[in-house]
Design an enzyme around this catalytic site. Sequence first.
Site, mmCIF file in Angstrom:
data_model
loop_
_atom_site.group_PDB
_atom_site.id
_atom_site.type_symbol
_atom_site.label_atom_id
_atom_site.label_comp_id
_atom_site.label_asym_id
_atom_site.label_seq_id
_atom_site.Cartn_x
_atom_site.Cartn_y
_atom_site.Cartn_z
ATOM 1 N N ARG B 224 0.843 -1.194 0.000
ATOM 2 C CA ARG B 224 0.000 0.000 0.000
ATOM 3 C C ARG B 224 0.876 1.241 0.000
ATOM 4 N NH1 ARG B 224 -3.353 -2.516 -1.631
ATOM 5 N NH2 ARG B 224 -5.456 -2.984 -0.895
ATOM 6 N N HIS B 272 -0.065 0.183 -10.198
ATOM 7 C CA HIS B 272 -0.936 -0.668 -9.376
ATOM 8 C C HIS B 272 -1.509 -1.834 -10.191
ATOM 9 C CE1 HIS B 272 -3.319 -0.572 -5.361
ATOM 10 N NE2 HIS B 272 -3.120 -1.807 -5.778
#
Lengths: 309, 309
Positions: B224, B272
Amino acid sequence: MAILYADDPADAAAWAAAIRALAPGLELRFWPDSGPAAEIDFAIVGGKAPGDLRGFANLKAIQSTWAGVNHLLADANLPFDRPLARMVDQGLTVSMTEYVVLHVLDSAREGPRLRVAQCARQWLELAPQSPGGIAVAILGLGTLGADAGTRISGLGFTVRGWSRSRKEIAGIESFSGERGLRDCLAGAQVLVCLLPLTEDTRGILNAATFAPLAHGAVLIHAARGAHLNEADLLAALEAGRLSRAVIDVFATEPLAADHPFWKHPQVTVTPHVAAITRPGTGAADIVENHRRALAGEALINQVDRAKGY
Amino acid sequence: MAILYADDPADAAAWAAAIRALAPGLELRFWPDSGPAAEIDFAIVGGKAPGDLRGFANLKAIQSTWAGVNHLLADANLPFDRPLARMVDQGLTVSMTEYVVLHVLDSAREGPRLRVAQCARQWLELAPQSPGGIAVAILGLGTLGADAGTRISGLGFTVRGWSRSRKEIAGIESFSGERGLRDCLAGAQVLVCLLPLTEDTRGILNAATFAPLAHGAVLIHAARGAHLNEADLLAALEAGRLSRAVIDVFATEPLAADHPFWKHPQVTVTPHVAAITRPGTGAADIVENHRRALAGEALINQVDRAKGY
Protein backbone atom coordinates in the site's frame (compact mmCIF):
# COMPACT_ATOMS: atom_id res chain seq x y z
CA MET A 1 50.05 -37.79 -15.50
CA ALA A 2 48.26 -34.44 -15.56
CA ILE A 3 45.19 -32.52 -16.68
CA LEU A 4 45.83 -29.72 -19.18
CA TYR A 5 43.77 -26.58 -18.75
CA ALA A 6 43.41 -25.01 -22.22
CA ASP A 7 40.41 -22.77 -21.58
CA ASP A 8 40.24 -18.98 -21.03
CA PRO A 9 43.32 -17.91 -18.99
CA ALA A 10 41.14 -15.39 -17.14
CA ASP A 11 39.19 -18.26 -15.58
CA ALA A 12 42.16 -20.54 -14.88
CA ALA A 13 42.55 -19.66 -11.20
CA ALA A 14 38.86 -20.20 -10.44
CA TRP A 15 38.78 -23.59 -12.19
CA ALA A 16 42.01 -24.69 -10.56
CA ALA A 17 40.74 -23.78 -7.10
CA ALA A 18 37.41 -25.54 -7.65
CA ILE A 19 39.08 -28.70 -9.01
CA ARG A 20 41.73 -28.81 -6.28
CA ALA A 21 39.08 -28.41 -3.59
CA LEU A 22 37.47 -31.63 -4.81
CA ALA A 23 40.57 -33.56 -5.80
CA PRO A 24 43.77 -32.19 -4.23
CA GLY A 25 45.84 -35.01 -5.73
CA LEU A 26 45.20 -34.14 -9.39
CA GLU A 27 48.02 -32.40 -11.18
CA LEU A 28 46.94 -29.43 -13.27
CA ARG A 29 48.97 -27.77 -16.00
CA PHE A 30 48.08 -24.64 -17.92
CA TRP A 31 48.37 -24.10 -21.67
CA PRO A 32 50.91 -23.56 -23.17
CA ASP A 33 52.96 -25.00 -20.27
CA SER A 34 51.89 -28.59 -20.73
CA GLY A 35 55.20 -30.18 -19.71
CA PRO A 36 56.07 -33.49 -21.46
CA ALA A 37 53.23 -34.18 -23.93
CA ALA A 38 53.00 -37.85 -22.95
CA GLU A 39 51.97 -36.88 -19.40
CA ILE A 40 48.71 -35.20 -20.43
CA ASP A 41 45.74 -37.57 -20.07
CA PHE A 42 42.80 -35.10 -20.01
CA ALA A 43 42.18 -31.62 -21.44
CA ILE A 44 39.79 -28.82 -20.54
CA VAL A 45 38.70 -26.47 -23.33
CA GLY A 46 36.05 -23.76 -23.75
CA GLY A 47 35.42 -21.30 -26.58
CA LYS A 48 38.13 -22.75 -28.87
CA ALA A 49 41.38 -24.65 -28.57
CA PRO A 50 44.20 -22.15 -27.91
CA GLY A 51 46.54 -24.15 -30.16
CA ASP A 52 47.13 -27.62 -31.56
CA LEU A 53 46.03 -30.25 -29.03
CA ARG A 54 46.46 -33.19 -31.37
CA GLY A 55 49.96 -34.14 -30.21
CA PHE A 56 49.01 -35.54 -26.81
CA ALA A 57 49.30 -39.26 -27.45
CA ASN A 58 47.90 -40.28 -24.07
CA LEU A 59 44.97 -37.86 -24.04
CA LYS A 60 41.96 -39.96 -22.98
CA ALA A 61 39.19 -37.35 -23.28
CA ILE A 62 38.40 -33.67 -23.71
CA GLN A 63 36.10 -31.79 -21.39
CA SER A 64 34.33 -28.66 -22.65
CA THR A 65 33.34 -26.08 -20.05
CA TRP A 66 30.57 -24.95 -22.42
CA ALA A 67 27.17 -26.56 -22.87
CA GLY A 68 27.19 -25.93 -26.63
CA VAL A 69 30.07 -27.66 -28.45
CA ASN A 70 29.30 -27.15 -32.13
CA HIS A 71 32.40 -24.93 -32.39
CA LEU A 72 34.63 -27.60 -30.84
CA LEU A 73 33.35 -30.31 -33.17
CA ALA A 74 34.62 -28.14 -36.04
CA ASP A 75 37.90 -27.16 -34.35
CA ALA A 76 40.83 -28.50 -36.38
CA ASN A 77 43.15 -28.14 -33.37
CA LEU A 78 41.33 -30.86 -31.46
CA PRO A 79 41.77 -34.60 -32.04
CA PHE A 80 38.53 -36.00 -33.46
CA ASP A 81 39.07 -39.51 -32.18
CA ARG A 82 38.83 -38.84 -28.42
CA PRO A 83 35.64 -38.65 -26.38
CA LEU A 84 34.39 -35.07 -25.87
CA ALA A 85 32.07 -34.06 -23.02
CA ARG A 86 29.82 -31.02 -22.90
CA MET A 87 29.28 -29.38 -19.54
CA VAL A 88 25.78 -28.72 -18.32
CA ASP A 89 26.55 -27.82 -14.74
CA GLN A 90 23.94 -26.95 -12.20
CA GLY A 91 25.05 -23.31 -12.02
CA LEU A 92 24.56 -22.95 -15.77
CA THR A 93 21.14 -24.58 -15.61
CA VAL A 94 20.06 -22.29 -12.76
CA SER A 95 21.23 -19.23 -14.69
CA MET A 96 19.47 -20.24 -17.87
CA THR A 97 16.22 -21.01 -16.07
CA GLU A 98 16.38 -17.61 -14.37
CA TYR A 99 16.88 -15.94 -17.74
CA VAL A 100 13.96 -17.75 -19.35
CA VAL A 101 11.60 -17.25 -16.39
CA LEU A 102 12.55 -13.56 -16.20
CA HIS A 103 11.84 -12.90 -19.86
CA VAL A 104 8.68 -15.03 -20.04
CA LEU A 105 7.31 -13.07 -17.06
CA ASP A 106 8.48 -9.71 -18.44
CA SER A 107 6.64 -10.51 -21.68
CA ALA A 108 3.50 -11.82 -19.98
CA ARG A 109 3.40 -8.79 -17.69
CA GLU A 110 4.12 -6.33 -20.52
CA GLY A 111 7.31 -4.97 -19.03
CA PRO A 112 8.39 -3.22 -22.23
CA ARG A 113 5.06 -1.36 -22.61
CA LEU A 114 5.11 -0.34 -18.94
CA ARG A 115 8.66 1.00 -19.24
CA VAL A 116 7.68 3.10 -22.26
CA ALA A 117 4.59 4.32 -20.38
CA GLN A 118 6.73 5.35 -17.41
CA CYS A 119 8.94 7.43 -19.69
CA ALA A 120 5.77 9.21 -20.85
CA ARG A 121 4.46 9.56 -17.25
CA GLN A 122 1.47 7.49 -18.36
CA TRP A 123 -0.55 5.52 -15.77
CA LEU A 124 -1.22 2.48 -17.96
CA GLU A 125 -3.28 -0.04 -15.99
CA LEU A 126 -2.69 -3.31 -17.83
CA ALA A 127 -4.53 -6.08 -16.01
CA PRO A 128 -2.34 -9.19 -15.72
CA GLN A 129 -3.39 -12.09 -17.91
CA SER A 130 -3.96 -15.47 -16.35
CA PRO A 131 -0.78 -17.48 -17.07
CA GLY A 132 -2.77 -20.58 -17.97
CA GLY A 133 -3.96 -18.72 -21.07
CA ILE A 134 -0.40 -18.15 -22.28
CA ALA A 135 1.22 -20.98 -24.25
CA VAL A 136 5.01 -21.13 -24.14
CA ALA A 137 6.75 -23.33 -26.74
CA ILE A 138 10.29 -24.41 -25.87
CA LEU A 139 12.56 -25.71 -28.62
CA GLY A 140 15.02 -28.08 -26.99
CA LEU A 141 14.14 -30.27 -24.03
CA GLY A 142 17.60 -31.23 -22.81
CA THR A 143 18.75 -30.39 -19.30
CA LEU A 144 18.24 -26.66 -19.87
CA GLY A 145 14.88 -26.78 -21.66
CA ALA A 146 13.45 -29.33 -19.25
CA ASP A 147 14.45 -27.30 -16.19
CA ALA A 148 13.20 -23.96 -17.56
CA GLY A 149 9.97 -25.54 -18.82
CA THR A 150 9.26 -27.21 -15.50
CA ARG A 151 9.72 -23.93 -13.66
CA ILE A 152 7.50 -21.99 -16.11
CA SER A 153 4.86 -24.68 -15.88
CA GLY A 154 5.01 -24.39 -12.08
CA LEU A 155 4.13 -20.70 -12.42
CA GLY A 156 0.93 -21.70 -14.21
CA PHE A 157 1.87 -21.18 -17.85
CA THR A 158 0.87 -23.73 -20.49
CA VAL A 159 4.15 -25.27 -21.62
CA ARG A 160 4.97 -27.31 -24.72
CA GLY A 161 8.36 -28.56 -25.77
CA TRP A 162 9.97 -29.90 -28.92
CA SER A 163 13.09 -32.05 -29.15
CA ARG A 164 14.71 -34.70 -31.33
CA SER A 165 12.98 -37.45 -29.37
CA ARG A 166 9.72 -37.12 -27.40
CA LYS A 167 10.27 -36.60 -23.68
CA GLU A 168 8.12 -37.42 -20.67
CA ILE A 169 8.34 -34.36 -18.41
CA ALA A 170 5.60 -33.48 -15.92
CA GLY A 171 3.83 -30.27 -16.89
CA ILE A 172 5.26 -30.14 -20.43
CA GLU A 173 3.44 -31.37 -23.52
CA SER A 174 6.18 -32.95 -25.59
CA PHE A 175 6.56 -33.03 -29.38
CA SER A 176 9.15 -34.28 -31.86
CA GLY A 177 9.66 -34.45 -35.60
CA GLU A 178 8.67 -31.99 -38.32
CA ARG A 179 4.95 -32.32 -37.82
CA GLY A 180 5.46 -32.13 -34.05
CA LEU A 181 7.29 -28.85 -34.51
CA ARG A 182 4.26 -27.26 -36.14
CA ASP A 183 1.94 -28.61 -33.44
CA CYS A 184 4.27 -27.32 -30.75
CA LEU A 185 4.38 -23.85 -32.31
CA ALA A 186 0.69 -23.55 -33.22
CA GLY A 187 -0.77 -20.52 -31.50
CA ALA A 188 2.03 -20.18 -28.94
CA GLN A 189 2.45 -16.68 -27.52
CA VAL A 190 6.06 -17.21 -26.45
CA LEU A 191 8.77 -19.14 -28.31
CA VAL A 192 11.91 -20.07 -26.37
CA CYS A 193 14.97 -21.48 -28.18
CA LEU A 194 17.37 -23.63 -26.13
CA LEU A 195 18.37 -26.06 -28.90
CA PRO A 196 21.86 -27.40 -29.53
CA LEU A 197 23.32 -26.08 -32.79
CA THR A 198 23.51 -28.88 -35.34
CA GLU A 199 23.09 -29.08 -39.10
CA ASP A 200 19.40 -29.86 -38.45
CA THR A 201 18.81 -26.83 -36.24
CA ARG A 202 20.96 -24.21 -37.99
CA GLY A 203 18.68 -21.37 -39.11
CA ILE A 204 15.61 -22.95 -37.49
CA LEU A 205 14.39 -19.59 -36.20
CA ASN A 206 13.03 -18.47 -39.55
CA ALA A 207 9.81 -17.31 -41.22
CA ALA A 208 8.37 -20.83 -41.47
CA THR A 209 8.88 -21.38 -37.75
CA PHE A 210 7.40 -18.00 -36.83
CA ALA A 211 4.33 -18.48 -39.07
CA PRO A 212 2.32 -20.88 -36.83
CA LEU A 213 2.79 -18.75 -33.68
CA ALA A 214 0.09 -16.51 -32.28
CA HIS A 215 0.09 -13.08 -33.91
CA GLY A 216 2.33 -10.81 -31.86
CA ALA A 217 4.25 -13.65 -30.19
CA VAL A 218 7.53 -13.08 -28.36
CA LEU A 219 10.81 -14.86 -29.20
CA ILE A 220 13.30 -15.59 -26.40
CA HIS A 221 16.54 -16.90 -27.90
CA ALA A 222 19.41 -18.04 -25.69
CA ALA A 223 20.93 -20.90 -27.70
CA ARG A 224 23.34 -20.04 -30.52
CA GLY A 225 23.50 -17.14 -32.98
CA ALA A 226 23.41 -19.44 -36.01
CA HIS A 227 19.96 -20.72 -35.08
CA LEU A 228 18.49 -17.36 -36.06
CA ASN A 229 17.73 -16.02 -39.50
CA GLU A 230 18.10 -12.34 -38.64
CA ALA A 231 16.40 -11.06 -41.80
CA ASP A 232 13.36 -13.26 -41.13
CA LEU A 233 13.20 -11.98 -37.55
CA LEU A 234 13.27 -8.34 -38.62
CA ALA A 235 10.55 -9.02 -41.20
CA ALA A 236 8.40 -10.85 -38.64
CA LEU A 237 8.69 -7.92 -36.20
CA GLU A 238 7.84 -5.49 -39.00
CA ALA A 239 4.77 -7.56 -39.98
CA GLY A 240 3.54 -7.93 -36.39
CA ARG A 241 3.88 -11.71 -36.61
CA LEU A 242 6.26 -11.26 -33.64
CA SER A 243 5.83 -8.33 -31.27
CA ARG A 244 9.19 -8.66 -29.56
CA ALA A 245 12.45 -10.60 -29.49
CA VAL A 246 14.79 -11.09 -26.54
CA ILE A 247 18.14 -12.26 -27.89
CA ASP A 248 21.25 -13.30 -25.99
CA VAL A 249 23.29 -14.92 -28.76
CA PHE A 250 24.39 -13.57 -32.12
CA ALA A 251 26.07 -14.65 -35.33
CA THR A 252 28.96 -12.31 -34.46
CA GLU A 253 29.76 -11.46 -30.86
CA PRO A 254 30.14 -8.84 -29.56
CA LEU A 255 27.28 -7.51 -31.66
CA ALA A 256 28.59 -4.92 -34.14
CA ALA A 257 27.92 -1.31 -33.17
CA ASP A 258 25.90 -0.71 -36.34
CA HIS A 259 23.75 -3.84 -35.99
CA PRO A 260 20.02 -2.98 -36.26
CA PHE A 261 19.13 -4.99 -33.12
CA TRP A 262 20.74 -2.46 -30.78
CA LYS A 263 18.28 0.34 -31.50
CA HIS A 264 15.26 -1.75 -32.55
CA PRO A 265 12.38 -0.82 -30.22
CA GLN A 266 11.06 -4.40 -30.27
CA VAL A 267 14.37 -6.14 -29.62
CA THR A 268 15.96 -6.67 -26.23
CA VAL A 269 19.68 -7.42 -26.60
CA THR A 270 21.51 -9.16 -23.78
CA PRO A 271 25.27 -9.70 -24.30
CA HIS A 272 25.52 -13.52 -24.06
CA VAL A 273 24.93 -13.45 -20.31
CA ALA A 274 21.93 -15.78 -20.05
CA ALA A 275 23.94 -18.57 -18.51
CA ILE A 276 27.51 -19.26 -17.61
CA THR A 277 29.25 -22.34 -16.31
CA ARG A 278 30.45 -21.80 -12.76
CA PRO A 279 33.69 -23.49 -11.67
CA GLY A 280 32.19 -24.07 -8.22
CA THR A 281 29.49 -26.33 -9.60
CA GLY A 282 31.22 -27.46 -12.81
CA ALA A 283 34.41 -28.87 -11.25
CA ALA A 284 32.60 -31.97 -10.03
CA ASP A 285 31.87 -33.00 -13.63
CA ILE A 286 35.53 -32.51 -14.56
CA VAL A 287 36.83 -34.63 -11.70
CA GLU A 288 34.29 -37.37 -12.39
CA ASN A 289 34.88 -37.34 -16.16
CA HIS A 290 38.65 -37.53 -15.61
CA ARG A 291 38.09 -40.63 -13.51
CA ARG A 292 35.74 -42.11 -16.12
CA ALA A 293 38.14 -41.32 -18.96
CA LEU A 294 40.98 -43.19 -17.25
CA ALA A 295 38.64 -46.10 -16.49
CA GLY A 296 37.41 -46.19 -20.08
CA GLU A 297 33.81 -45.44 -19.05
CA ALA A 298 31.31 -43.27 -20.91
CA LEU A 299 31.54 -39.62 -19.85
CA ILE A 300 28.87 -37.46 -18.25
CA ASN A 301 27.27 -35.50 -21.14
CA GLN A 302 29.49 -37.23 -23.68
CA VAL A 303 28.96 -35.74 -27.12
CA ASP A 304 27.50 -37.89 -29.88
CA ARG A 305 29.48 -36.62 -32.87
CA ALA A 306 26.87 -37.97 -35.29
CA LYS A 307 24.07 -35.98 -33.63
CA GLY A 308 26.35 -33.01 -33.08
CA TYR A 309 25.69 -32.58 -29.35
CA MET B 1 -33.12 -12.48 0.18
CA ALA B 2 -30.34 -11.20 -2.11
CA ILE B 3 -26.66 -10.28 -2.42
CA LEU B 4 -25.95 -6.62 -3.13
CA TYR B 5 -23.05 -5.91 -5.50
CA ALA B 6 -21.64 -2.51 -4.51
CA ASP B 7 -18.21 -2.76 -6.16
CA ASP B 8 -16.92 -1.16 -9.38
CA PRO B 9 -19.78 -1.14 -11.97
CA ALA B 10 -17.24 -1.90 -14.71
CA ASP B 11 -16.62 -5.31 -13.15
CA ALA B 12 -20.25 -6.13 -12.30
CA ALA B 13 -20.94 -8.35 -15.31
CA ALA B 14 -17.81 -10.44 -14.78
CA TRP B 15 -18.54 -10.98 -11.08
CA ALA B 16 -22.19 -11.77 -11.75
CA ALA B 17 -21.29 -14.35 -14.38
CA ALA B 18 -18.68 -15.99 -12.15
CA ILE B 19 -21.01 -16.14 -9.14
CA ARG B 20 -23.98 -17.42 -11.15
CA ALA B 21 -21.82 -20.13 -12.71
CA LEU B 22 -21.17 -21.48 -9.22
CA ALA B 23 -24.54 -20.75 -7.60
CA PRO B 24 -27.31 -20.16 -10.14
CA GLY B 25 -29.90 -19.86 -7.36
CA LEU B 26 -28.40 -16.78 -5.67
CA GLU B 27 -30.18 -13.51 -6.33
CA LEU B 28 -27.85 -10.65 -7.19
CA ARG B 29 -28.75 -6.97 -7.09
CA PHE B 30 -26.57 -4.07 -8.19
CA TRP B 31 -26.03 -0.80 -6.35
CA PRO B 32 -27.97 1.50 -6.21
CA ASP B 33 -30.84 -0.83 -7.22
CA SER B 34 -30.94 -2.81 -4.02
CA GLY B 35 -34.73 -3.37 -3.93
CA PRO B 36 -36.29 -3.55 -0.45
CA ALA B 37 -33.45 -2.97 2.06
CA ALA B 38 -34.60 -5.79 4.32
CA GLU B 39 -33.94 -8.35 1.56
CA ILE B 40 -30.18 -7.73 1.41
CA ASP B 41 -28.24 -10.27 3.48
CA PHE B 42 -24.73 -9.94 2.00
CA ALA B 43 -22.78 -7.15 0.30
CA ILE B 44 -19.80 -7.09 -2.03
CA VAL B 45 -17.56 -4.02 -1.97
CA GLY B 46 -14.14 -3.08 -3.35
CA GLY B 47 -12.29 0.24 -3.40
CA LYS B 48 -14.87 2.08 -1.31
CA ALA B 49 -18.57 1.90 -0.52
CA PRO B 50 -20.49 3.67 -3.32
CA GLY B 51 -22.93 5.10 -0.77
CA ASP B 52 -24.41 4.46 2.67
CA LEU B 53 -24.64 0.71 3.32
CA ARG B 54 -25.59 1.06 6.97
CA GLY B 55 -29.34 0.80 6.44
CA PHE B 56 -29.51 -2.89 5.57
CA ALA B 57 -30.87 -4.34 8.79
CA ASN B 58 -30.48 -7.98 7.70
CA LEU B 59 -26.98 -7.63 6.28
CA LYS B 60 -25.04 -10.58 7.72
CA ALA B 61 -21.58 -9.84 6.32
CA ILE B 62 -19.54 -7.78 3.88
CA GLN B 63 -17.18 -9.29 1.36
CA SER B 64 -14.32 -7.18 0.00
CA THR B 65 -12.99 -8.09 -3.43
CA TRP B 66 -9.64 -6.58 -2.40
CA ALA B 67 -6.91 -8.23 -0.36
CA GLY B 68 -6.12 -4.99 1.49
CA VAL B 69 -9.04 -3.58 3.50
CA ASN B 70 -7.54 -0.73 5.51
CA HIS B 71 -9.66 1.71 3.47
CA LEU B 72 -12.88 -0.22 4.20
CA LEU B 73 -12.18 -0.34 7.95
CA ALA B 74 -12.17 3.47 7.85
CA ASP B 75 -15.19 3.79 5.52
CA ALA B 76 -18.01 5.60 7.36
CA ASN B 77 -20.55 4.27 4.84
CA LEU B 78 -20.07 0.69 6.05
CA PRO B 79 -21.61 -0.75 9.21
CA PHE B 80 -18.82 -1.50 11.68
CA ASP B 81 -20.65 -4.26 13.50
CA ARG B 82 -20.82 -6.84 10.69
CA PRO B 83 -18.14 -9.36 9.78
CA LEU B 84 -15.91 -8.21 6.94
CA ALA B 85 -13.91 -10.60 4.74
CA ARG B 86 -10.84 -9.78 2.68
CA MET B 87 -10.36 -11.63 -0.57
CA VAL B 88 -7.08 -13.36 -1.29
CA ASP B 89 -8.10 -15.35 -4.31
CA GLN B 90 -5.80 -17.67 -6.15
CA GLY B 91 -5.67 -15.47 -9.23
CA LEU B 92 -4.48 -12.55 -7.12
CA THR B 93 -1.87 -14.69 -5.42
CA VAL B 94 -0.58 -15.96 -8.76
CA SER B 95 -0.34 -12.41 -10.12
CA MET B 96 1.49 -11.11 -7.07
CA THR B 97 3.95 -13.98 -7.08
CA GLU B 98 4.64 -13.36 -10.77
CA TYR B 99 5.29 -9.69 -10.04
CA VAL B 100 7.67 -10.41 -7.18
CA VAL B 101 9.55 -13.18 -9.02
CA LEU B 102 9.83 -10.97 -12.13
CA HIS B 103 11.31 -8.04 -10.25
CA VAL B 104 13.58 -10.10 -8.00
CA LEU B 105 15.02 -11.76 -11.12
CA ASP B 106 15.25 -8.47 -13.03
CA SER B 107 17.22 -7.01 -10.10
CA ALA B 108 19.44 -10.08 -9.66
CA ARG B 109 20.16 -10.20 -13.39
CA GLU B 110 20.76 -6.44 -13.62
CA GLY B 111 17.99 -5.79 -16.14
CA PRO B 112 18.07 -2.01 -15.65
CA ARG B 113 21.84 -1.78 -16.31
CA LEU B 114 21.54 -4.02 -19.36
CA ARG B 115 18.72 -1.88 -20.79
CA VAL B 116 20.80 1.27 -20.37
CA ALA B 117 23.78 -0.51 -21.96
CA GLN B 118 21.64 -1.54 -24.94
CA CYS B 119 20.63 2.10 -25.50
CA ALA B 120 24.34 2.92 -25.63
CA ARG B 121 25.09 -0.09 -27.92
CA GLN B 122 27.38 -1.34 -25.16
CA TRP B 123 28.20 -5.07 -24.93
CA LEU B 124 28.18 -5.28 -21.11
CA GLU B 125 28.96 -8.85 -20.08
CA LEU B 126 27.64 -9.04 -16.52
CA ALA B 127 28.16 -12.56 -15.22
CA PRO B 128 25.05 -13.80 -13.38
CA GLN B 129 25.44 -14.05 -9.62
CA SER B 130 24.61 -17.30 -7.91
CA PRO B 131 21.10 -16.83 -6.43
CA GLY B 132 22.07 -18.51 -3.16
CA GLY B 133 24.30 -15.51 -2.47
CA ILE B 134 21.37 -13.09 -2.75
CA ALA B 135 19.26 -12.61 0.40
CA VAL B 136 15.67 -11.54 -0.16
CA ALA B 137 13.75 -10.17 2.85
CA ILE B 138 9.97 -10.29 2.56
CA LEU B 139 7.88 -8.13 4.89
CA GLY B 140 4.54 -9.89 5.31
CA LEU B 141 4.17 -13.67 5.29
CA GLY B 142 0.43 -13.98 4.73
CA THR B 143 -0.94 -15.84 1.71
CA LEU B 144 0.85 -13.52 -0.72
CA GLY B 145 4.22 -13.30 1.03
CA ALA B 146 4.34 -17.03 1.72
CA ASP B 147 3.57 -17.93 -1.90
CA ALA B 148 6.05 -15.45 -3.41
CA GLY B 149 8.73 -16.41 -0.88
CA THR B 150 8.32 -20.11 -1.55
CA ARG B 151 8.68 -19.56 -5.29
CA ILE B 152 11.77 -17.35 -4.90
CA SER B 153 13.32 -19.87 -2.55
CA GLY B 154 12.64 -22.57 -5.16
CA LEU B 155 14.73 -20.57 -7.64
CA GLY B 156 17.66 -20.81 -5.23
CA PHE B 157 17.56 -17.41 -3.52
CA THR B 158 18.09 -17.12 0.24
CA VAL B 159 14.70 -16.02 1.58
CA ARG B 160 13.78 -14.51 4.94
CA GLY B 161 10.39 -13.27 5.99
CA TRP B 162 8.97 -11.06 8.72
CA SER B 163 5.42 -11.06 10.01
CA ARG B 164 3.39 -10.31 13.14
CA SER B 165 3.78 -13.90 14.32
CA ARG B 166 6.59 -16.29 13.36
CA LYS B 167 5.64 -18.68 10.58
CA GLU B 168 6.88 -22.15 9.67
CA ILE B 169 7.31 -22.13 5.89
CA ALA B 170 9.73 -24.46 4.11
CA GLY B 171 12.60 -22.53 2.52
CA ILE B 172 11.88 -19.26 4.39
CA GLU B 173 13.68 -18.17 7.56
CA SER B 174 10.94 -16.55 9.60
CA PHE B 175 11.19 -13.55 11.96
CA SER B 176 8.77 -11.48 14.03
CA GLY B 177 8.85 -8.57 16.42
CA GLU B 178 11.01 -5.44 16.36
CA ARG B 179 14.28 -7.23 16.91
CA GLY B 180 13.27 -9.84 14.35
CA LEU B 181 12.72 -7.07 11.83
CA ARG B 182 16.32 -5.94 12.09
CA ASP B 183 17.59 -9.52 11.84
CA CYS B 184 15.41 -10.10 8.80
CA LEU B 185 16.69 -6.94 7.08
CA ALA B 186 20.38 -7.30 8.02
CA GLY B 187 22.45 -7.43 4.85
CA ALA B 188 19.53 -8.29 2.56
CA GLN B 189 20.07 -7.33 -1.09
CA VAL B 190 16.35 -7.25 -1.91
CA LEU B 191 13.50 -6.00 0.28
CA VAL B 192 9.95 -6.97 -0.72
CA CYS B 193 6.94 -5.36 0.98
CA LEU B 194 3.68 -7.32 0.96
CA LEU B 195 2.39 -6.22 4.39
CA PRO B 196 -1.19 -5.32 5.25
CA LEU B 197 -1.59 -1.62 6.02
CA THR B 198 -2.27 -1.14 9.74
CA GLU B 199 -1.33 1.49 12.30
CA ASP B 200 1.73 -0.65 13.08
CA THR B 201 2.93 -0.86 9.48
CA ARG B 202 2.07 2.63 8.21
CA GLY B 203 5.31 4.31 7.09
CA ILE B 204 7.38 1.18 7.80
CA LEU B 205 9.41 1.64 4.61
CA ASN B 206 11.59 4.39 6.05
CA ALA B 207 15.24 5.26 6.71
CA ALA B 208 15.46 3.04 9.81
CA THR B 209 14.19 0.06 7.84
CA PHE B 210 16.54 0.71 4.90
CA ALA B 211 19.61 1.17 7.16
CA PRO B 212 20.33 -2.53 7.94
CA LEU B 213 20.07 -3.63 4.28
CA ALA B 214 23.09 -4.35 2.12
CA HIS B 215 24.49 -1.21 0.50
CA GLY B 216 22.79 -0.79 -2.88
CA ALA B 217 19.80 -3.01 -2.04
CA VAL B 218 16.64 -3.03 -4.15
CA LEU B 219 13.14 -2.29 -2.79
CA ILE B 220 10.13 -4.02 -4.37
CA HIS B 221 6.93 -2.53 -2.95
CA ALA B 222 3.53 -3.91 -3.92
CA ALA B 223 1.51 -3.45 -0.71
CA ARG B 224 0.00 0.00 0.00
CA GLY B 225 1.19 3.52 -0.74
CA ALA B 226 1.02 4.54 2.92
CA HIS B 227 3.68 1.98 3.89
CA LEU B 228 6.29 4.12 2.15
CA ASN B 229 8.01 7.25 3.36
CA GLU B 230 8.74 8.73 -0.05
CA ALA B 231 11.24 11.31 1.20
CA ASP B 232 13.24 8.59 2.96
CA LEU B 233 13.22 6.49 -0.21
CA LEU B 234 14.52 9.34 -2.36
CA ALA B 235 17.25 10.07 0.22
CA ALA B 236 18.24 6.38 0.39
CA LEU B 237 18.53 6.21 -3.42
CA GLU B 238 20.56 9.42 -3.42
CA ALA B 239 22.90 8.03 -0.74
CA GLY B 240 23.34 4.68 -2.49
CA ARG B 241 21.84 2.86 0.50
CA LEU B 242 19.29 1.62 -2.06
CA SER B 243 20.26 1.26 -5.73
CA ARG B 244 16.74 0.88 -7.06
CA ALA B 245 13.05 0.81 -6.14
CA VAL B 246 10.23 -0.95 -7.98
CA ILE B 247 6.97 0.54 -6.78
CA ASP B 248 3.42 -0.47 -7.66
CA VAL B 249 1.43 1.45 -5.03
CA PHE B 250 1.41 5.13 -4.16
CA ALA B 251 0.02 7.53 -1.61
CA THR B 252 -2.04 9.10 -4.42
CA GLU B 253 -3.12 7.07 -7.44
CA PRO B 254 -2.82 7.65 -10.32
CA LEU B 255 0.61 9.05 -9.58
CA ALA B 256 0.66 12.82 -10.24
CA ALA B 257 2.29 13.83 -13.52
CA ASP B 258 4.88 15.93 -11.67
CA HIS B 259 5.80 13.23 -9.15
CA PRO B 260 9.60 12.70 -9.03
CA PHE B 261 9.26 8.90 -9.28
CA TRP B 262 8.22 9.02 -12.94
CA LYS B 263 11.53 10.30 -14.25
CA HIS B 264 13.83 8.96 -11.53
CA PRO B 265 16.44 6.74 -13.21
CA GLN B 266 16.52 4.38 -10.20
CA VAL B 267 12.75 4.02 -9.80
CA THR B 268 10.54 1.63 -11.75
CA VAL B 269 6.90 2.72 -11.55
CA THR B 270 4.16 0.21 -12.26
CA PRO B 271 0.58 1.52 -12.13
CA HIS B 272 -0.94 -0.67 -9.38
CA VAL B 273 -0.98 -3.70 -11.66
CA ALA B 274 1.01 -6.17 -9.55
CA ALA B 275 -2.04 -8.23 -8.68
CA ILE B 276 -5.73 -8.13 -9.30
CA THR B 277 -8.57 -10.24 -8.01
CA ARG B 278 -10.08 -12.30 -10.80
CA PRO B 279 -13.82 -12.99 -10.67
CA GLY B 280 -13.21 -16.46 -12.14
CA THR B 281 -11.19 -17.52 -9.12
CA GLY B 282 -12.65 -15.12 -6.52
CA ALA B 283 -16.33 -16.03 -6.90
CA ALA B 284 -15.87 -19.26 -4.98
CA ASP B 285 -14.94 -17.31 -1.84
CA ILE B 286 -18.02 -15.11 -2.22
CA VAL B 287 -20.40 -18.03 -2.55
CA GLU B 288 -18.85 -19.85 0.38
CA ASN B 289 -18.72 -16.74 2.59
CA HIS B 290 -22.38 -16.02 1.82
CA ARG B 291 -23.23 -19.51 3.01
CA ARG B 292 -21.10 -19.11 6.13
CA ALA B 293 -22.58 -15.68 6.90
CA LEU B 294 -26.13 -17.10 6.81
CA ALA B 295 -25.02 -20.04 8.96
CA GLY B 296 -23.30 -17.73 11.45
CA GLU B 297 -19.91 -19.30 10.80
CA ALA B 298 -16.54 -17.53 10.66
CA LEU B 299 -15.74 -16.27 7.14
CA ILE B 300 -12.82 -17.19 4.93
CA ASN B 301 -10.21 -14.43 5.45
CA GLN B 302 -12.44 -12.70 8.01
CA VAL B 303 -10.87 -9.40 9.07
CA ASP B 304 -9.78 -8.96 12.67
CA ARG B 305 -10.69 -5.31 13.24
CA ALA B 306 -8.29 -5.08 16.19
CA LYS B 307 -5.33 -6.18 14.06
CA GLY B 308 -6.61 -4.21 11.08
CA TYR B 309 -6.42 -7.04 8.54
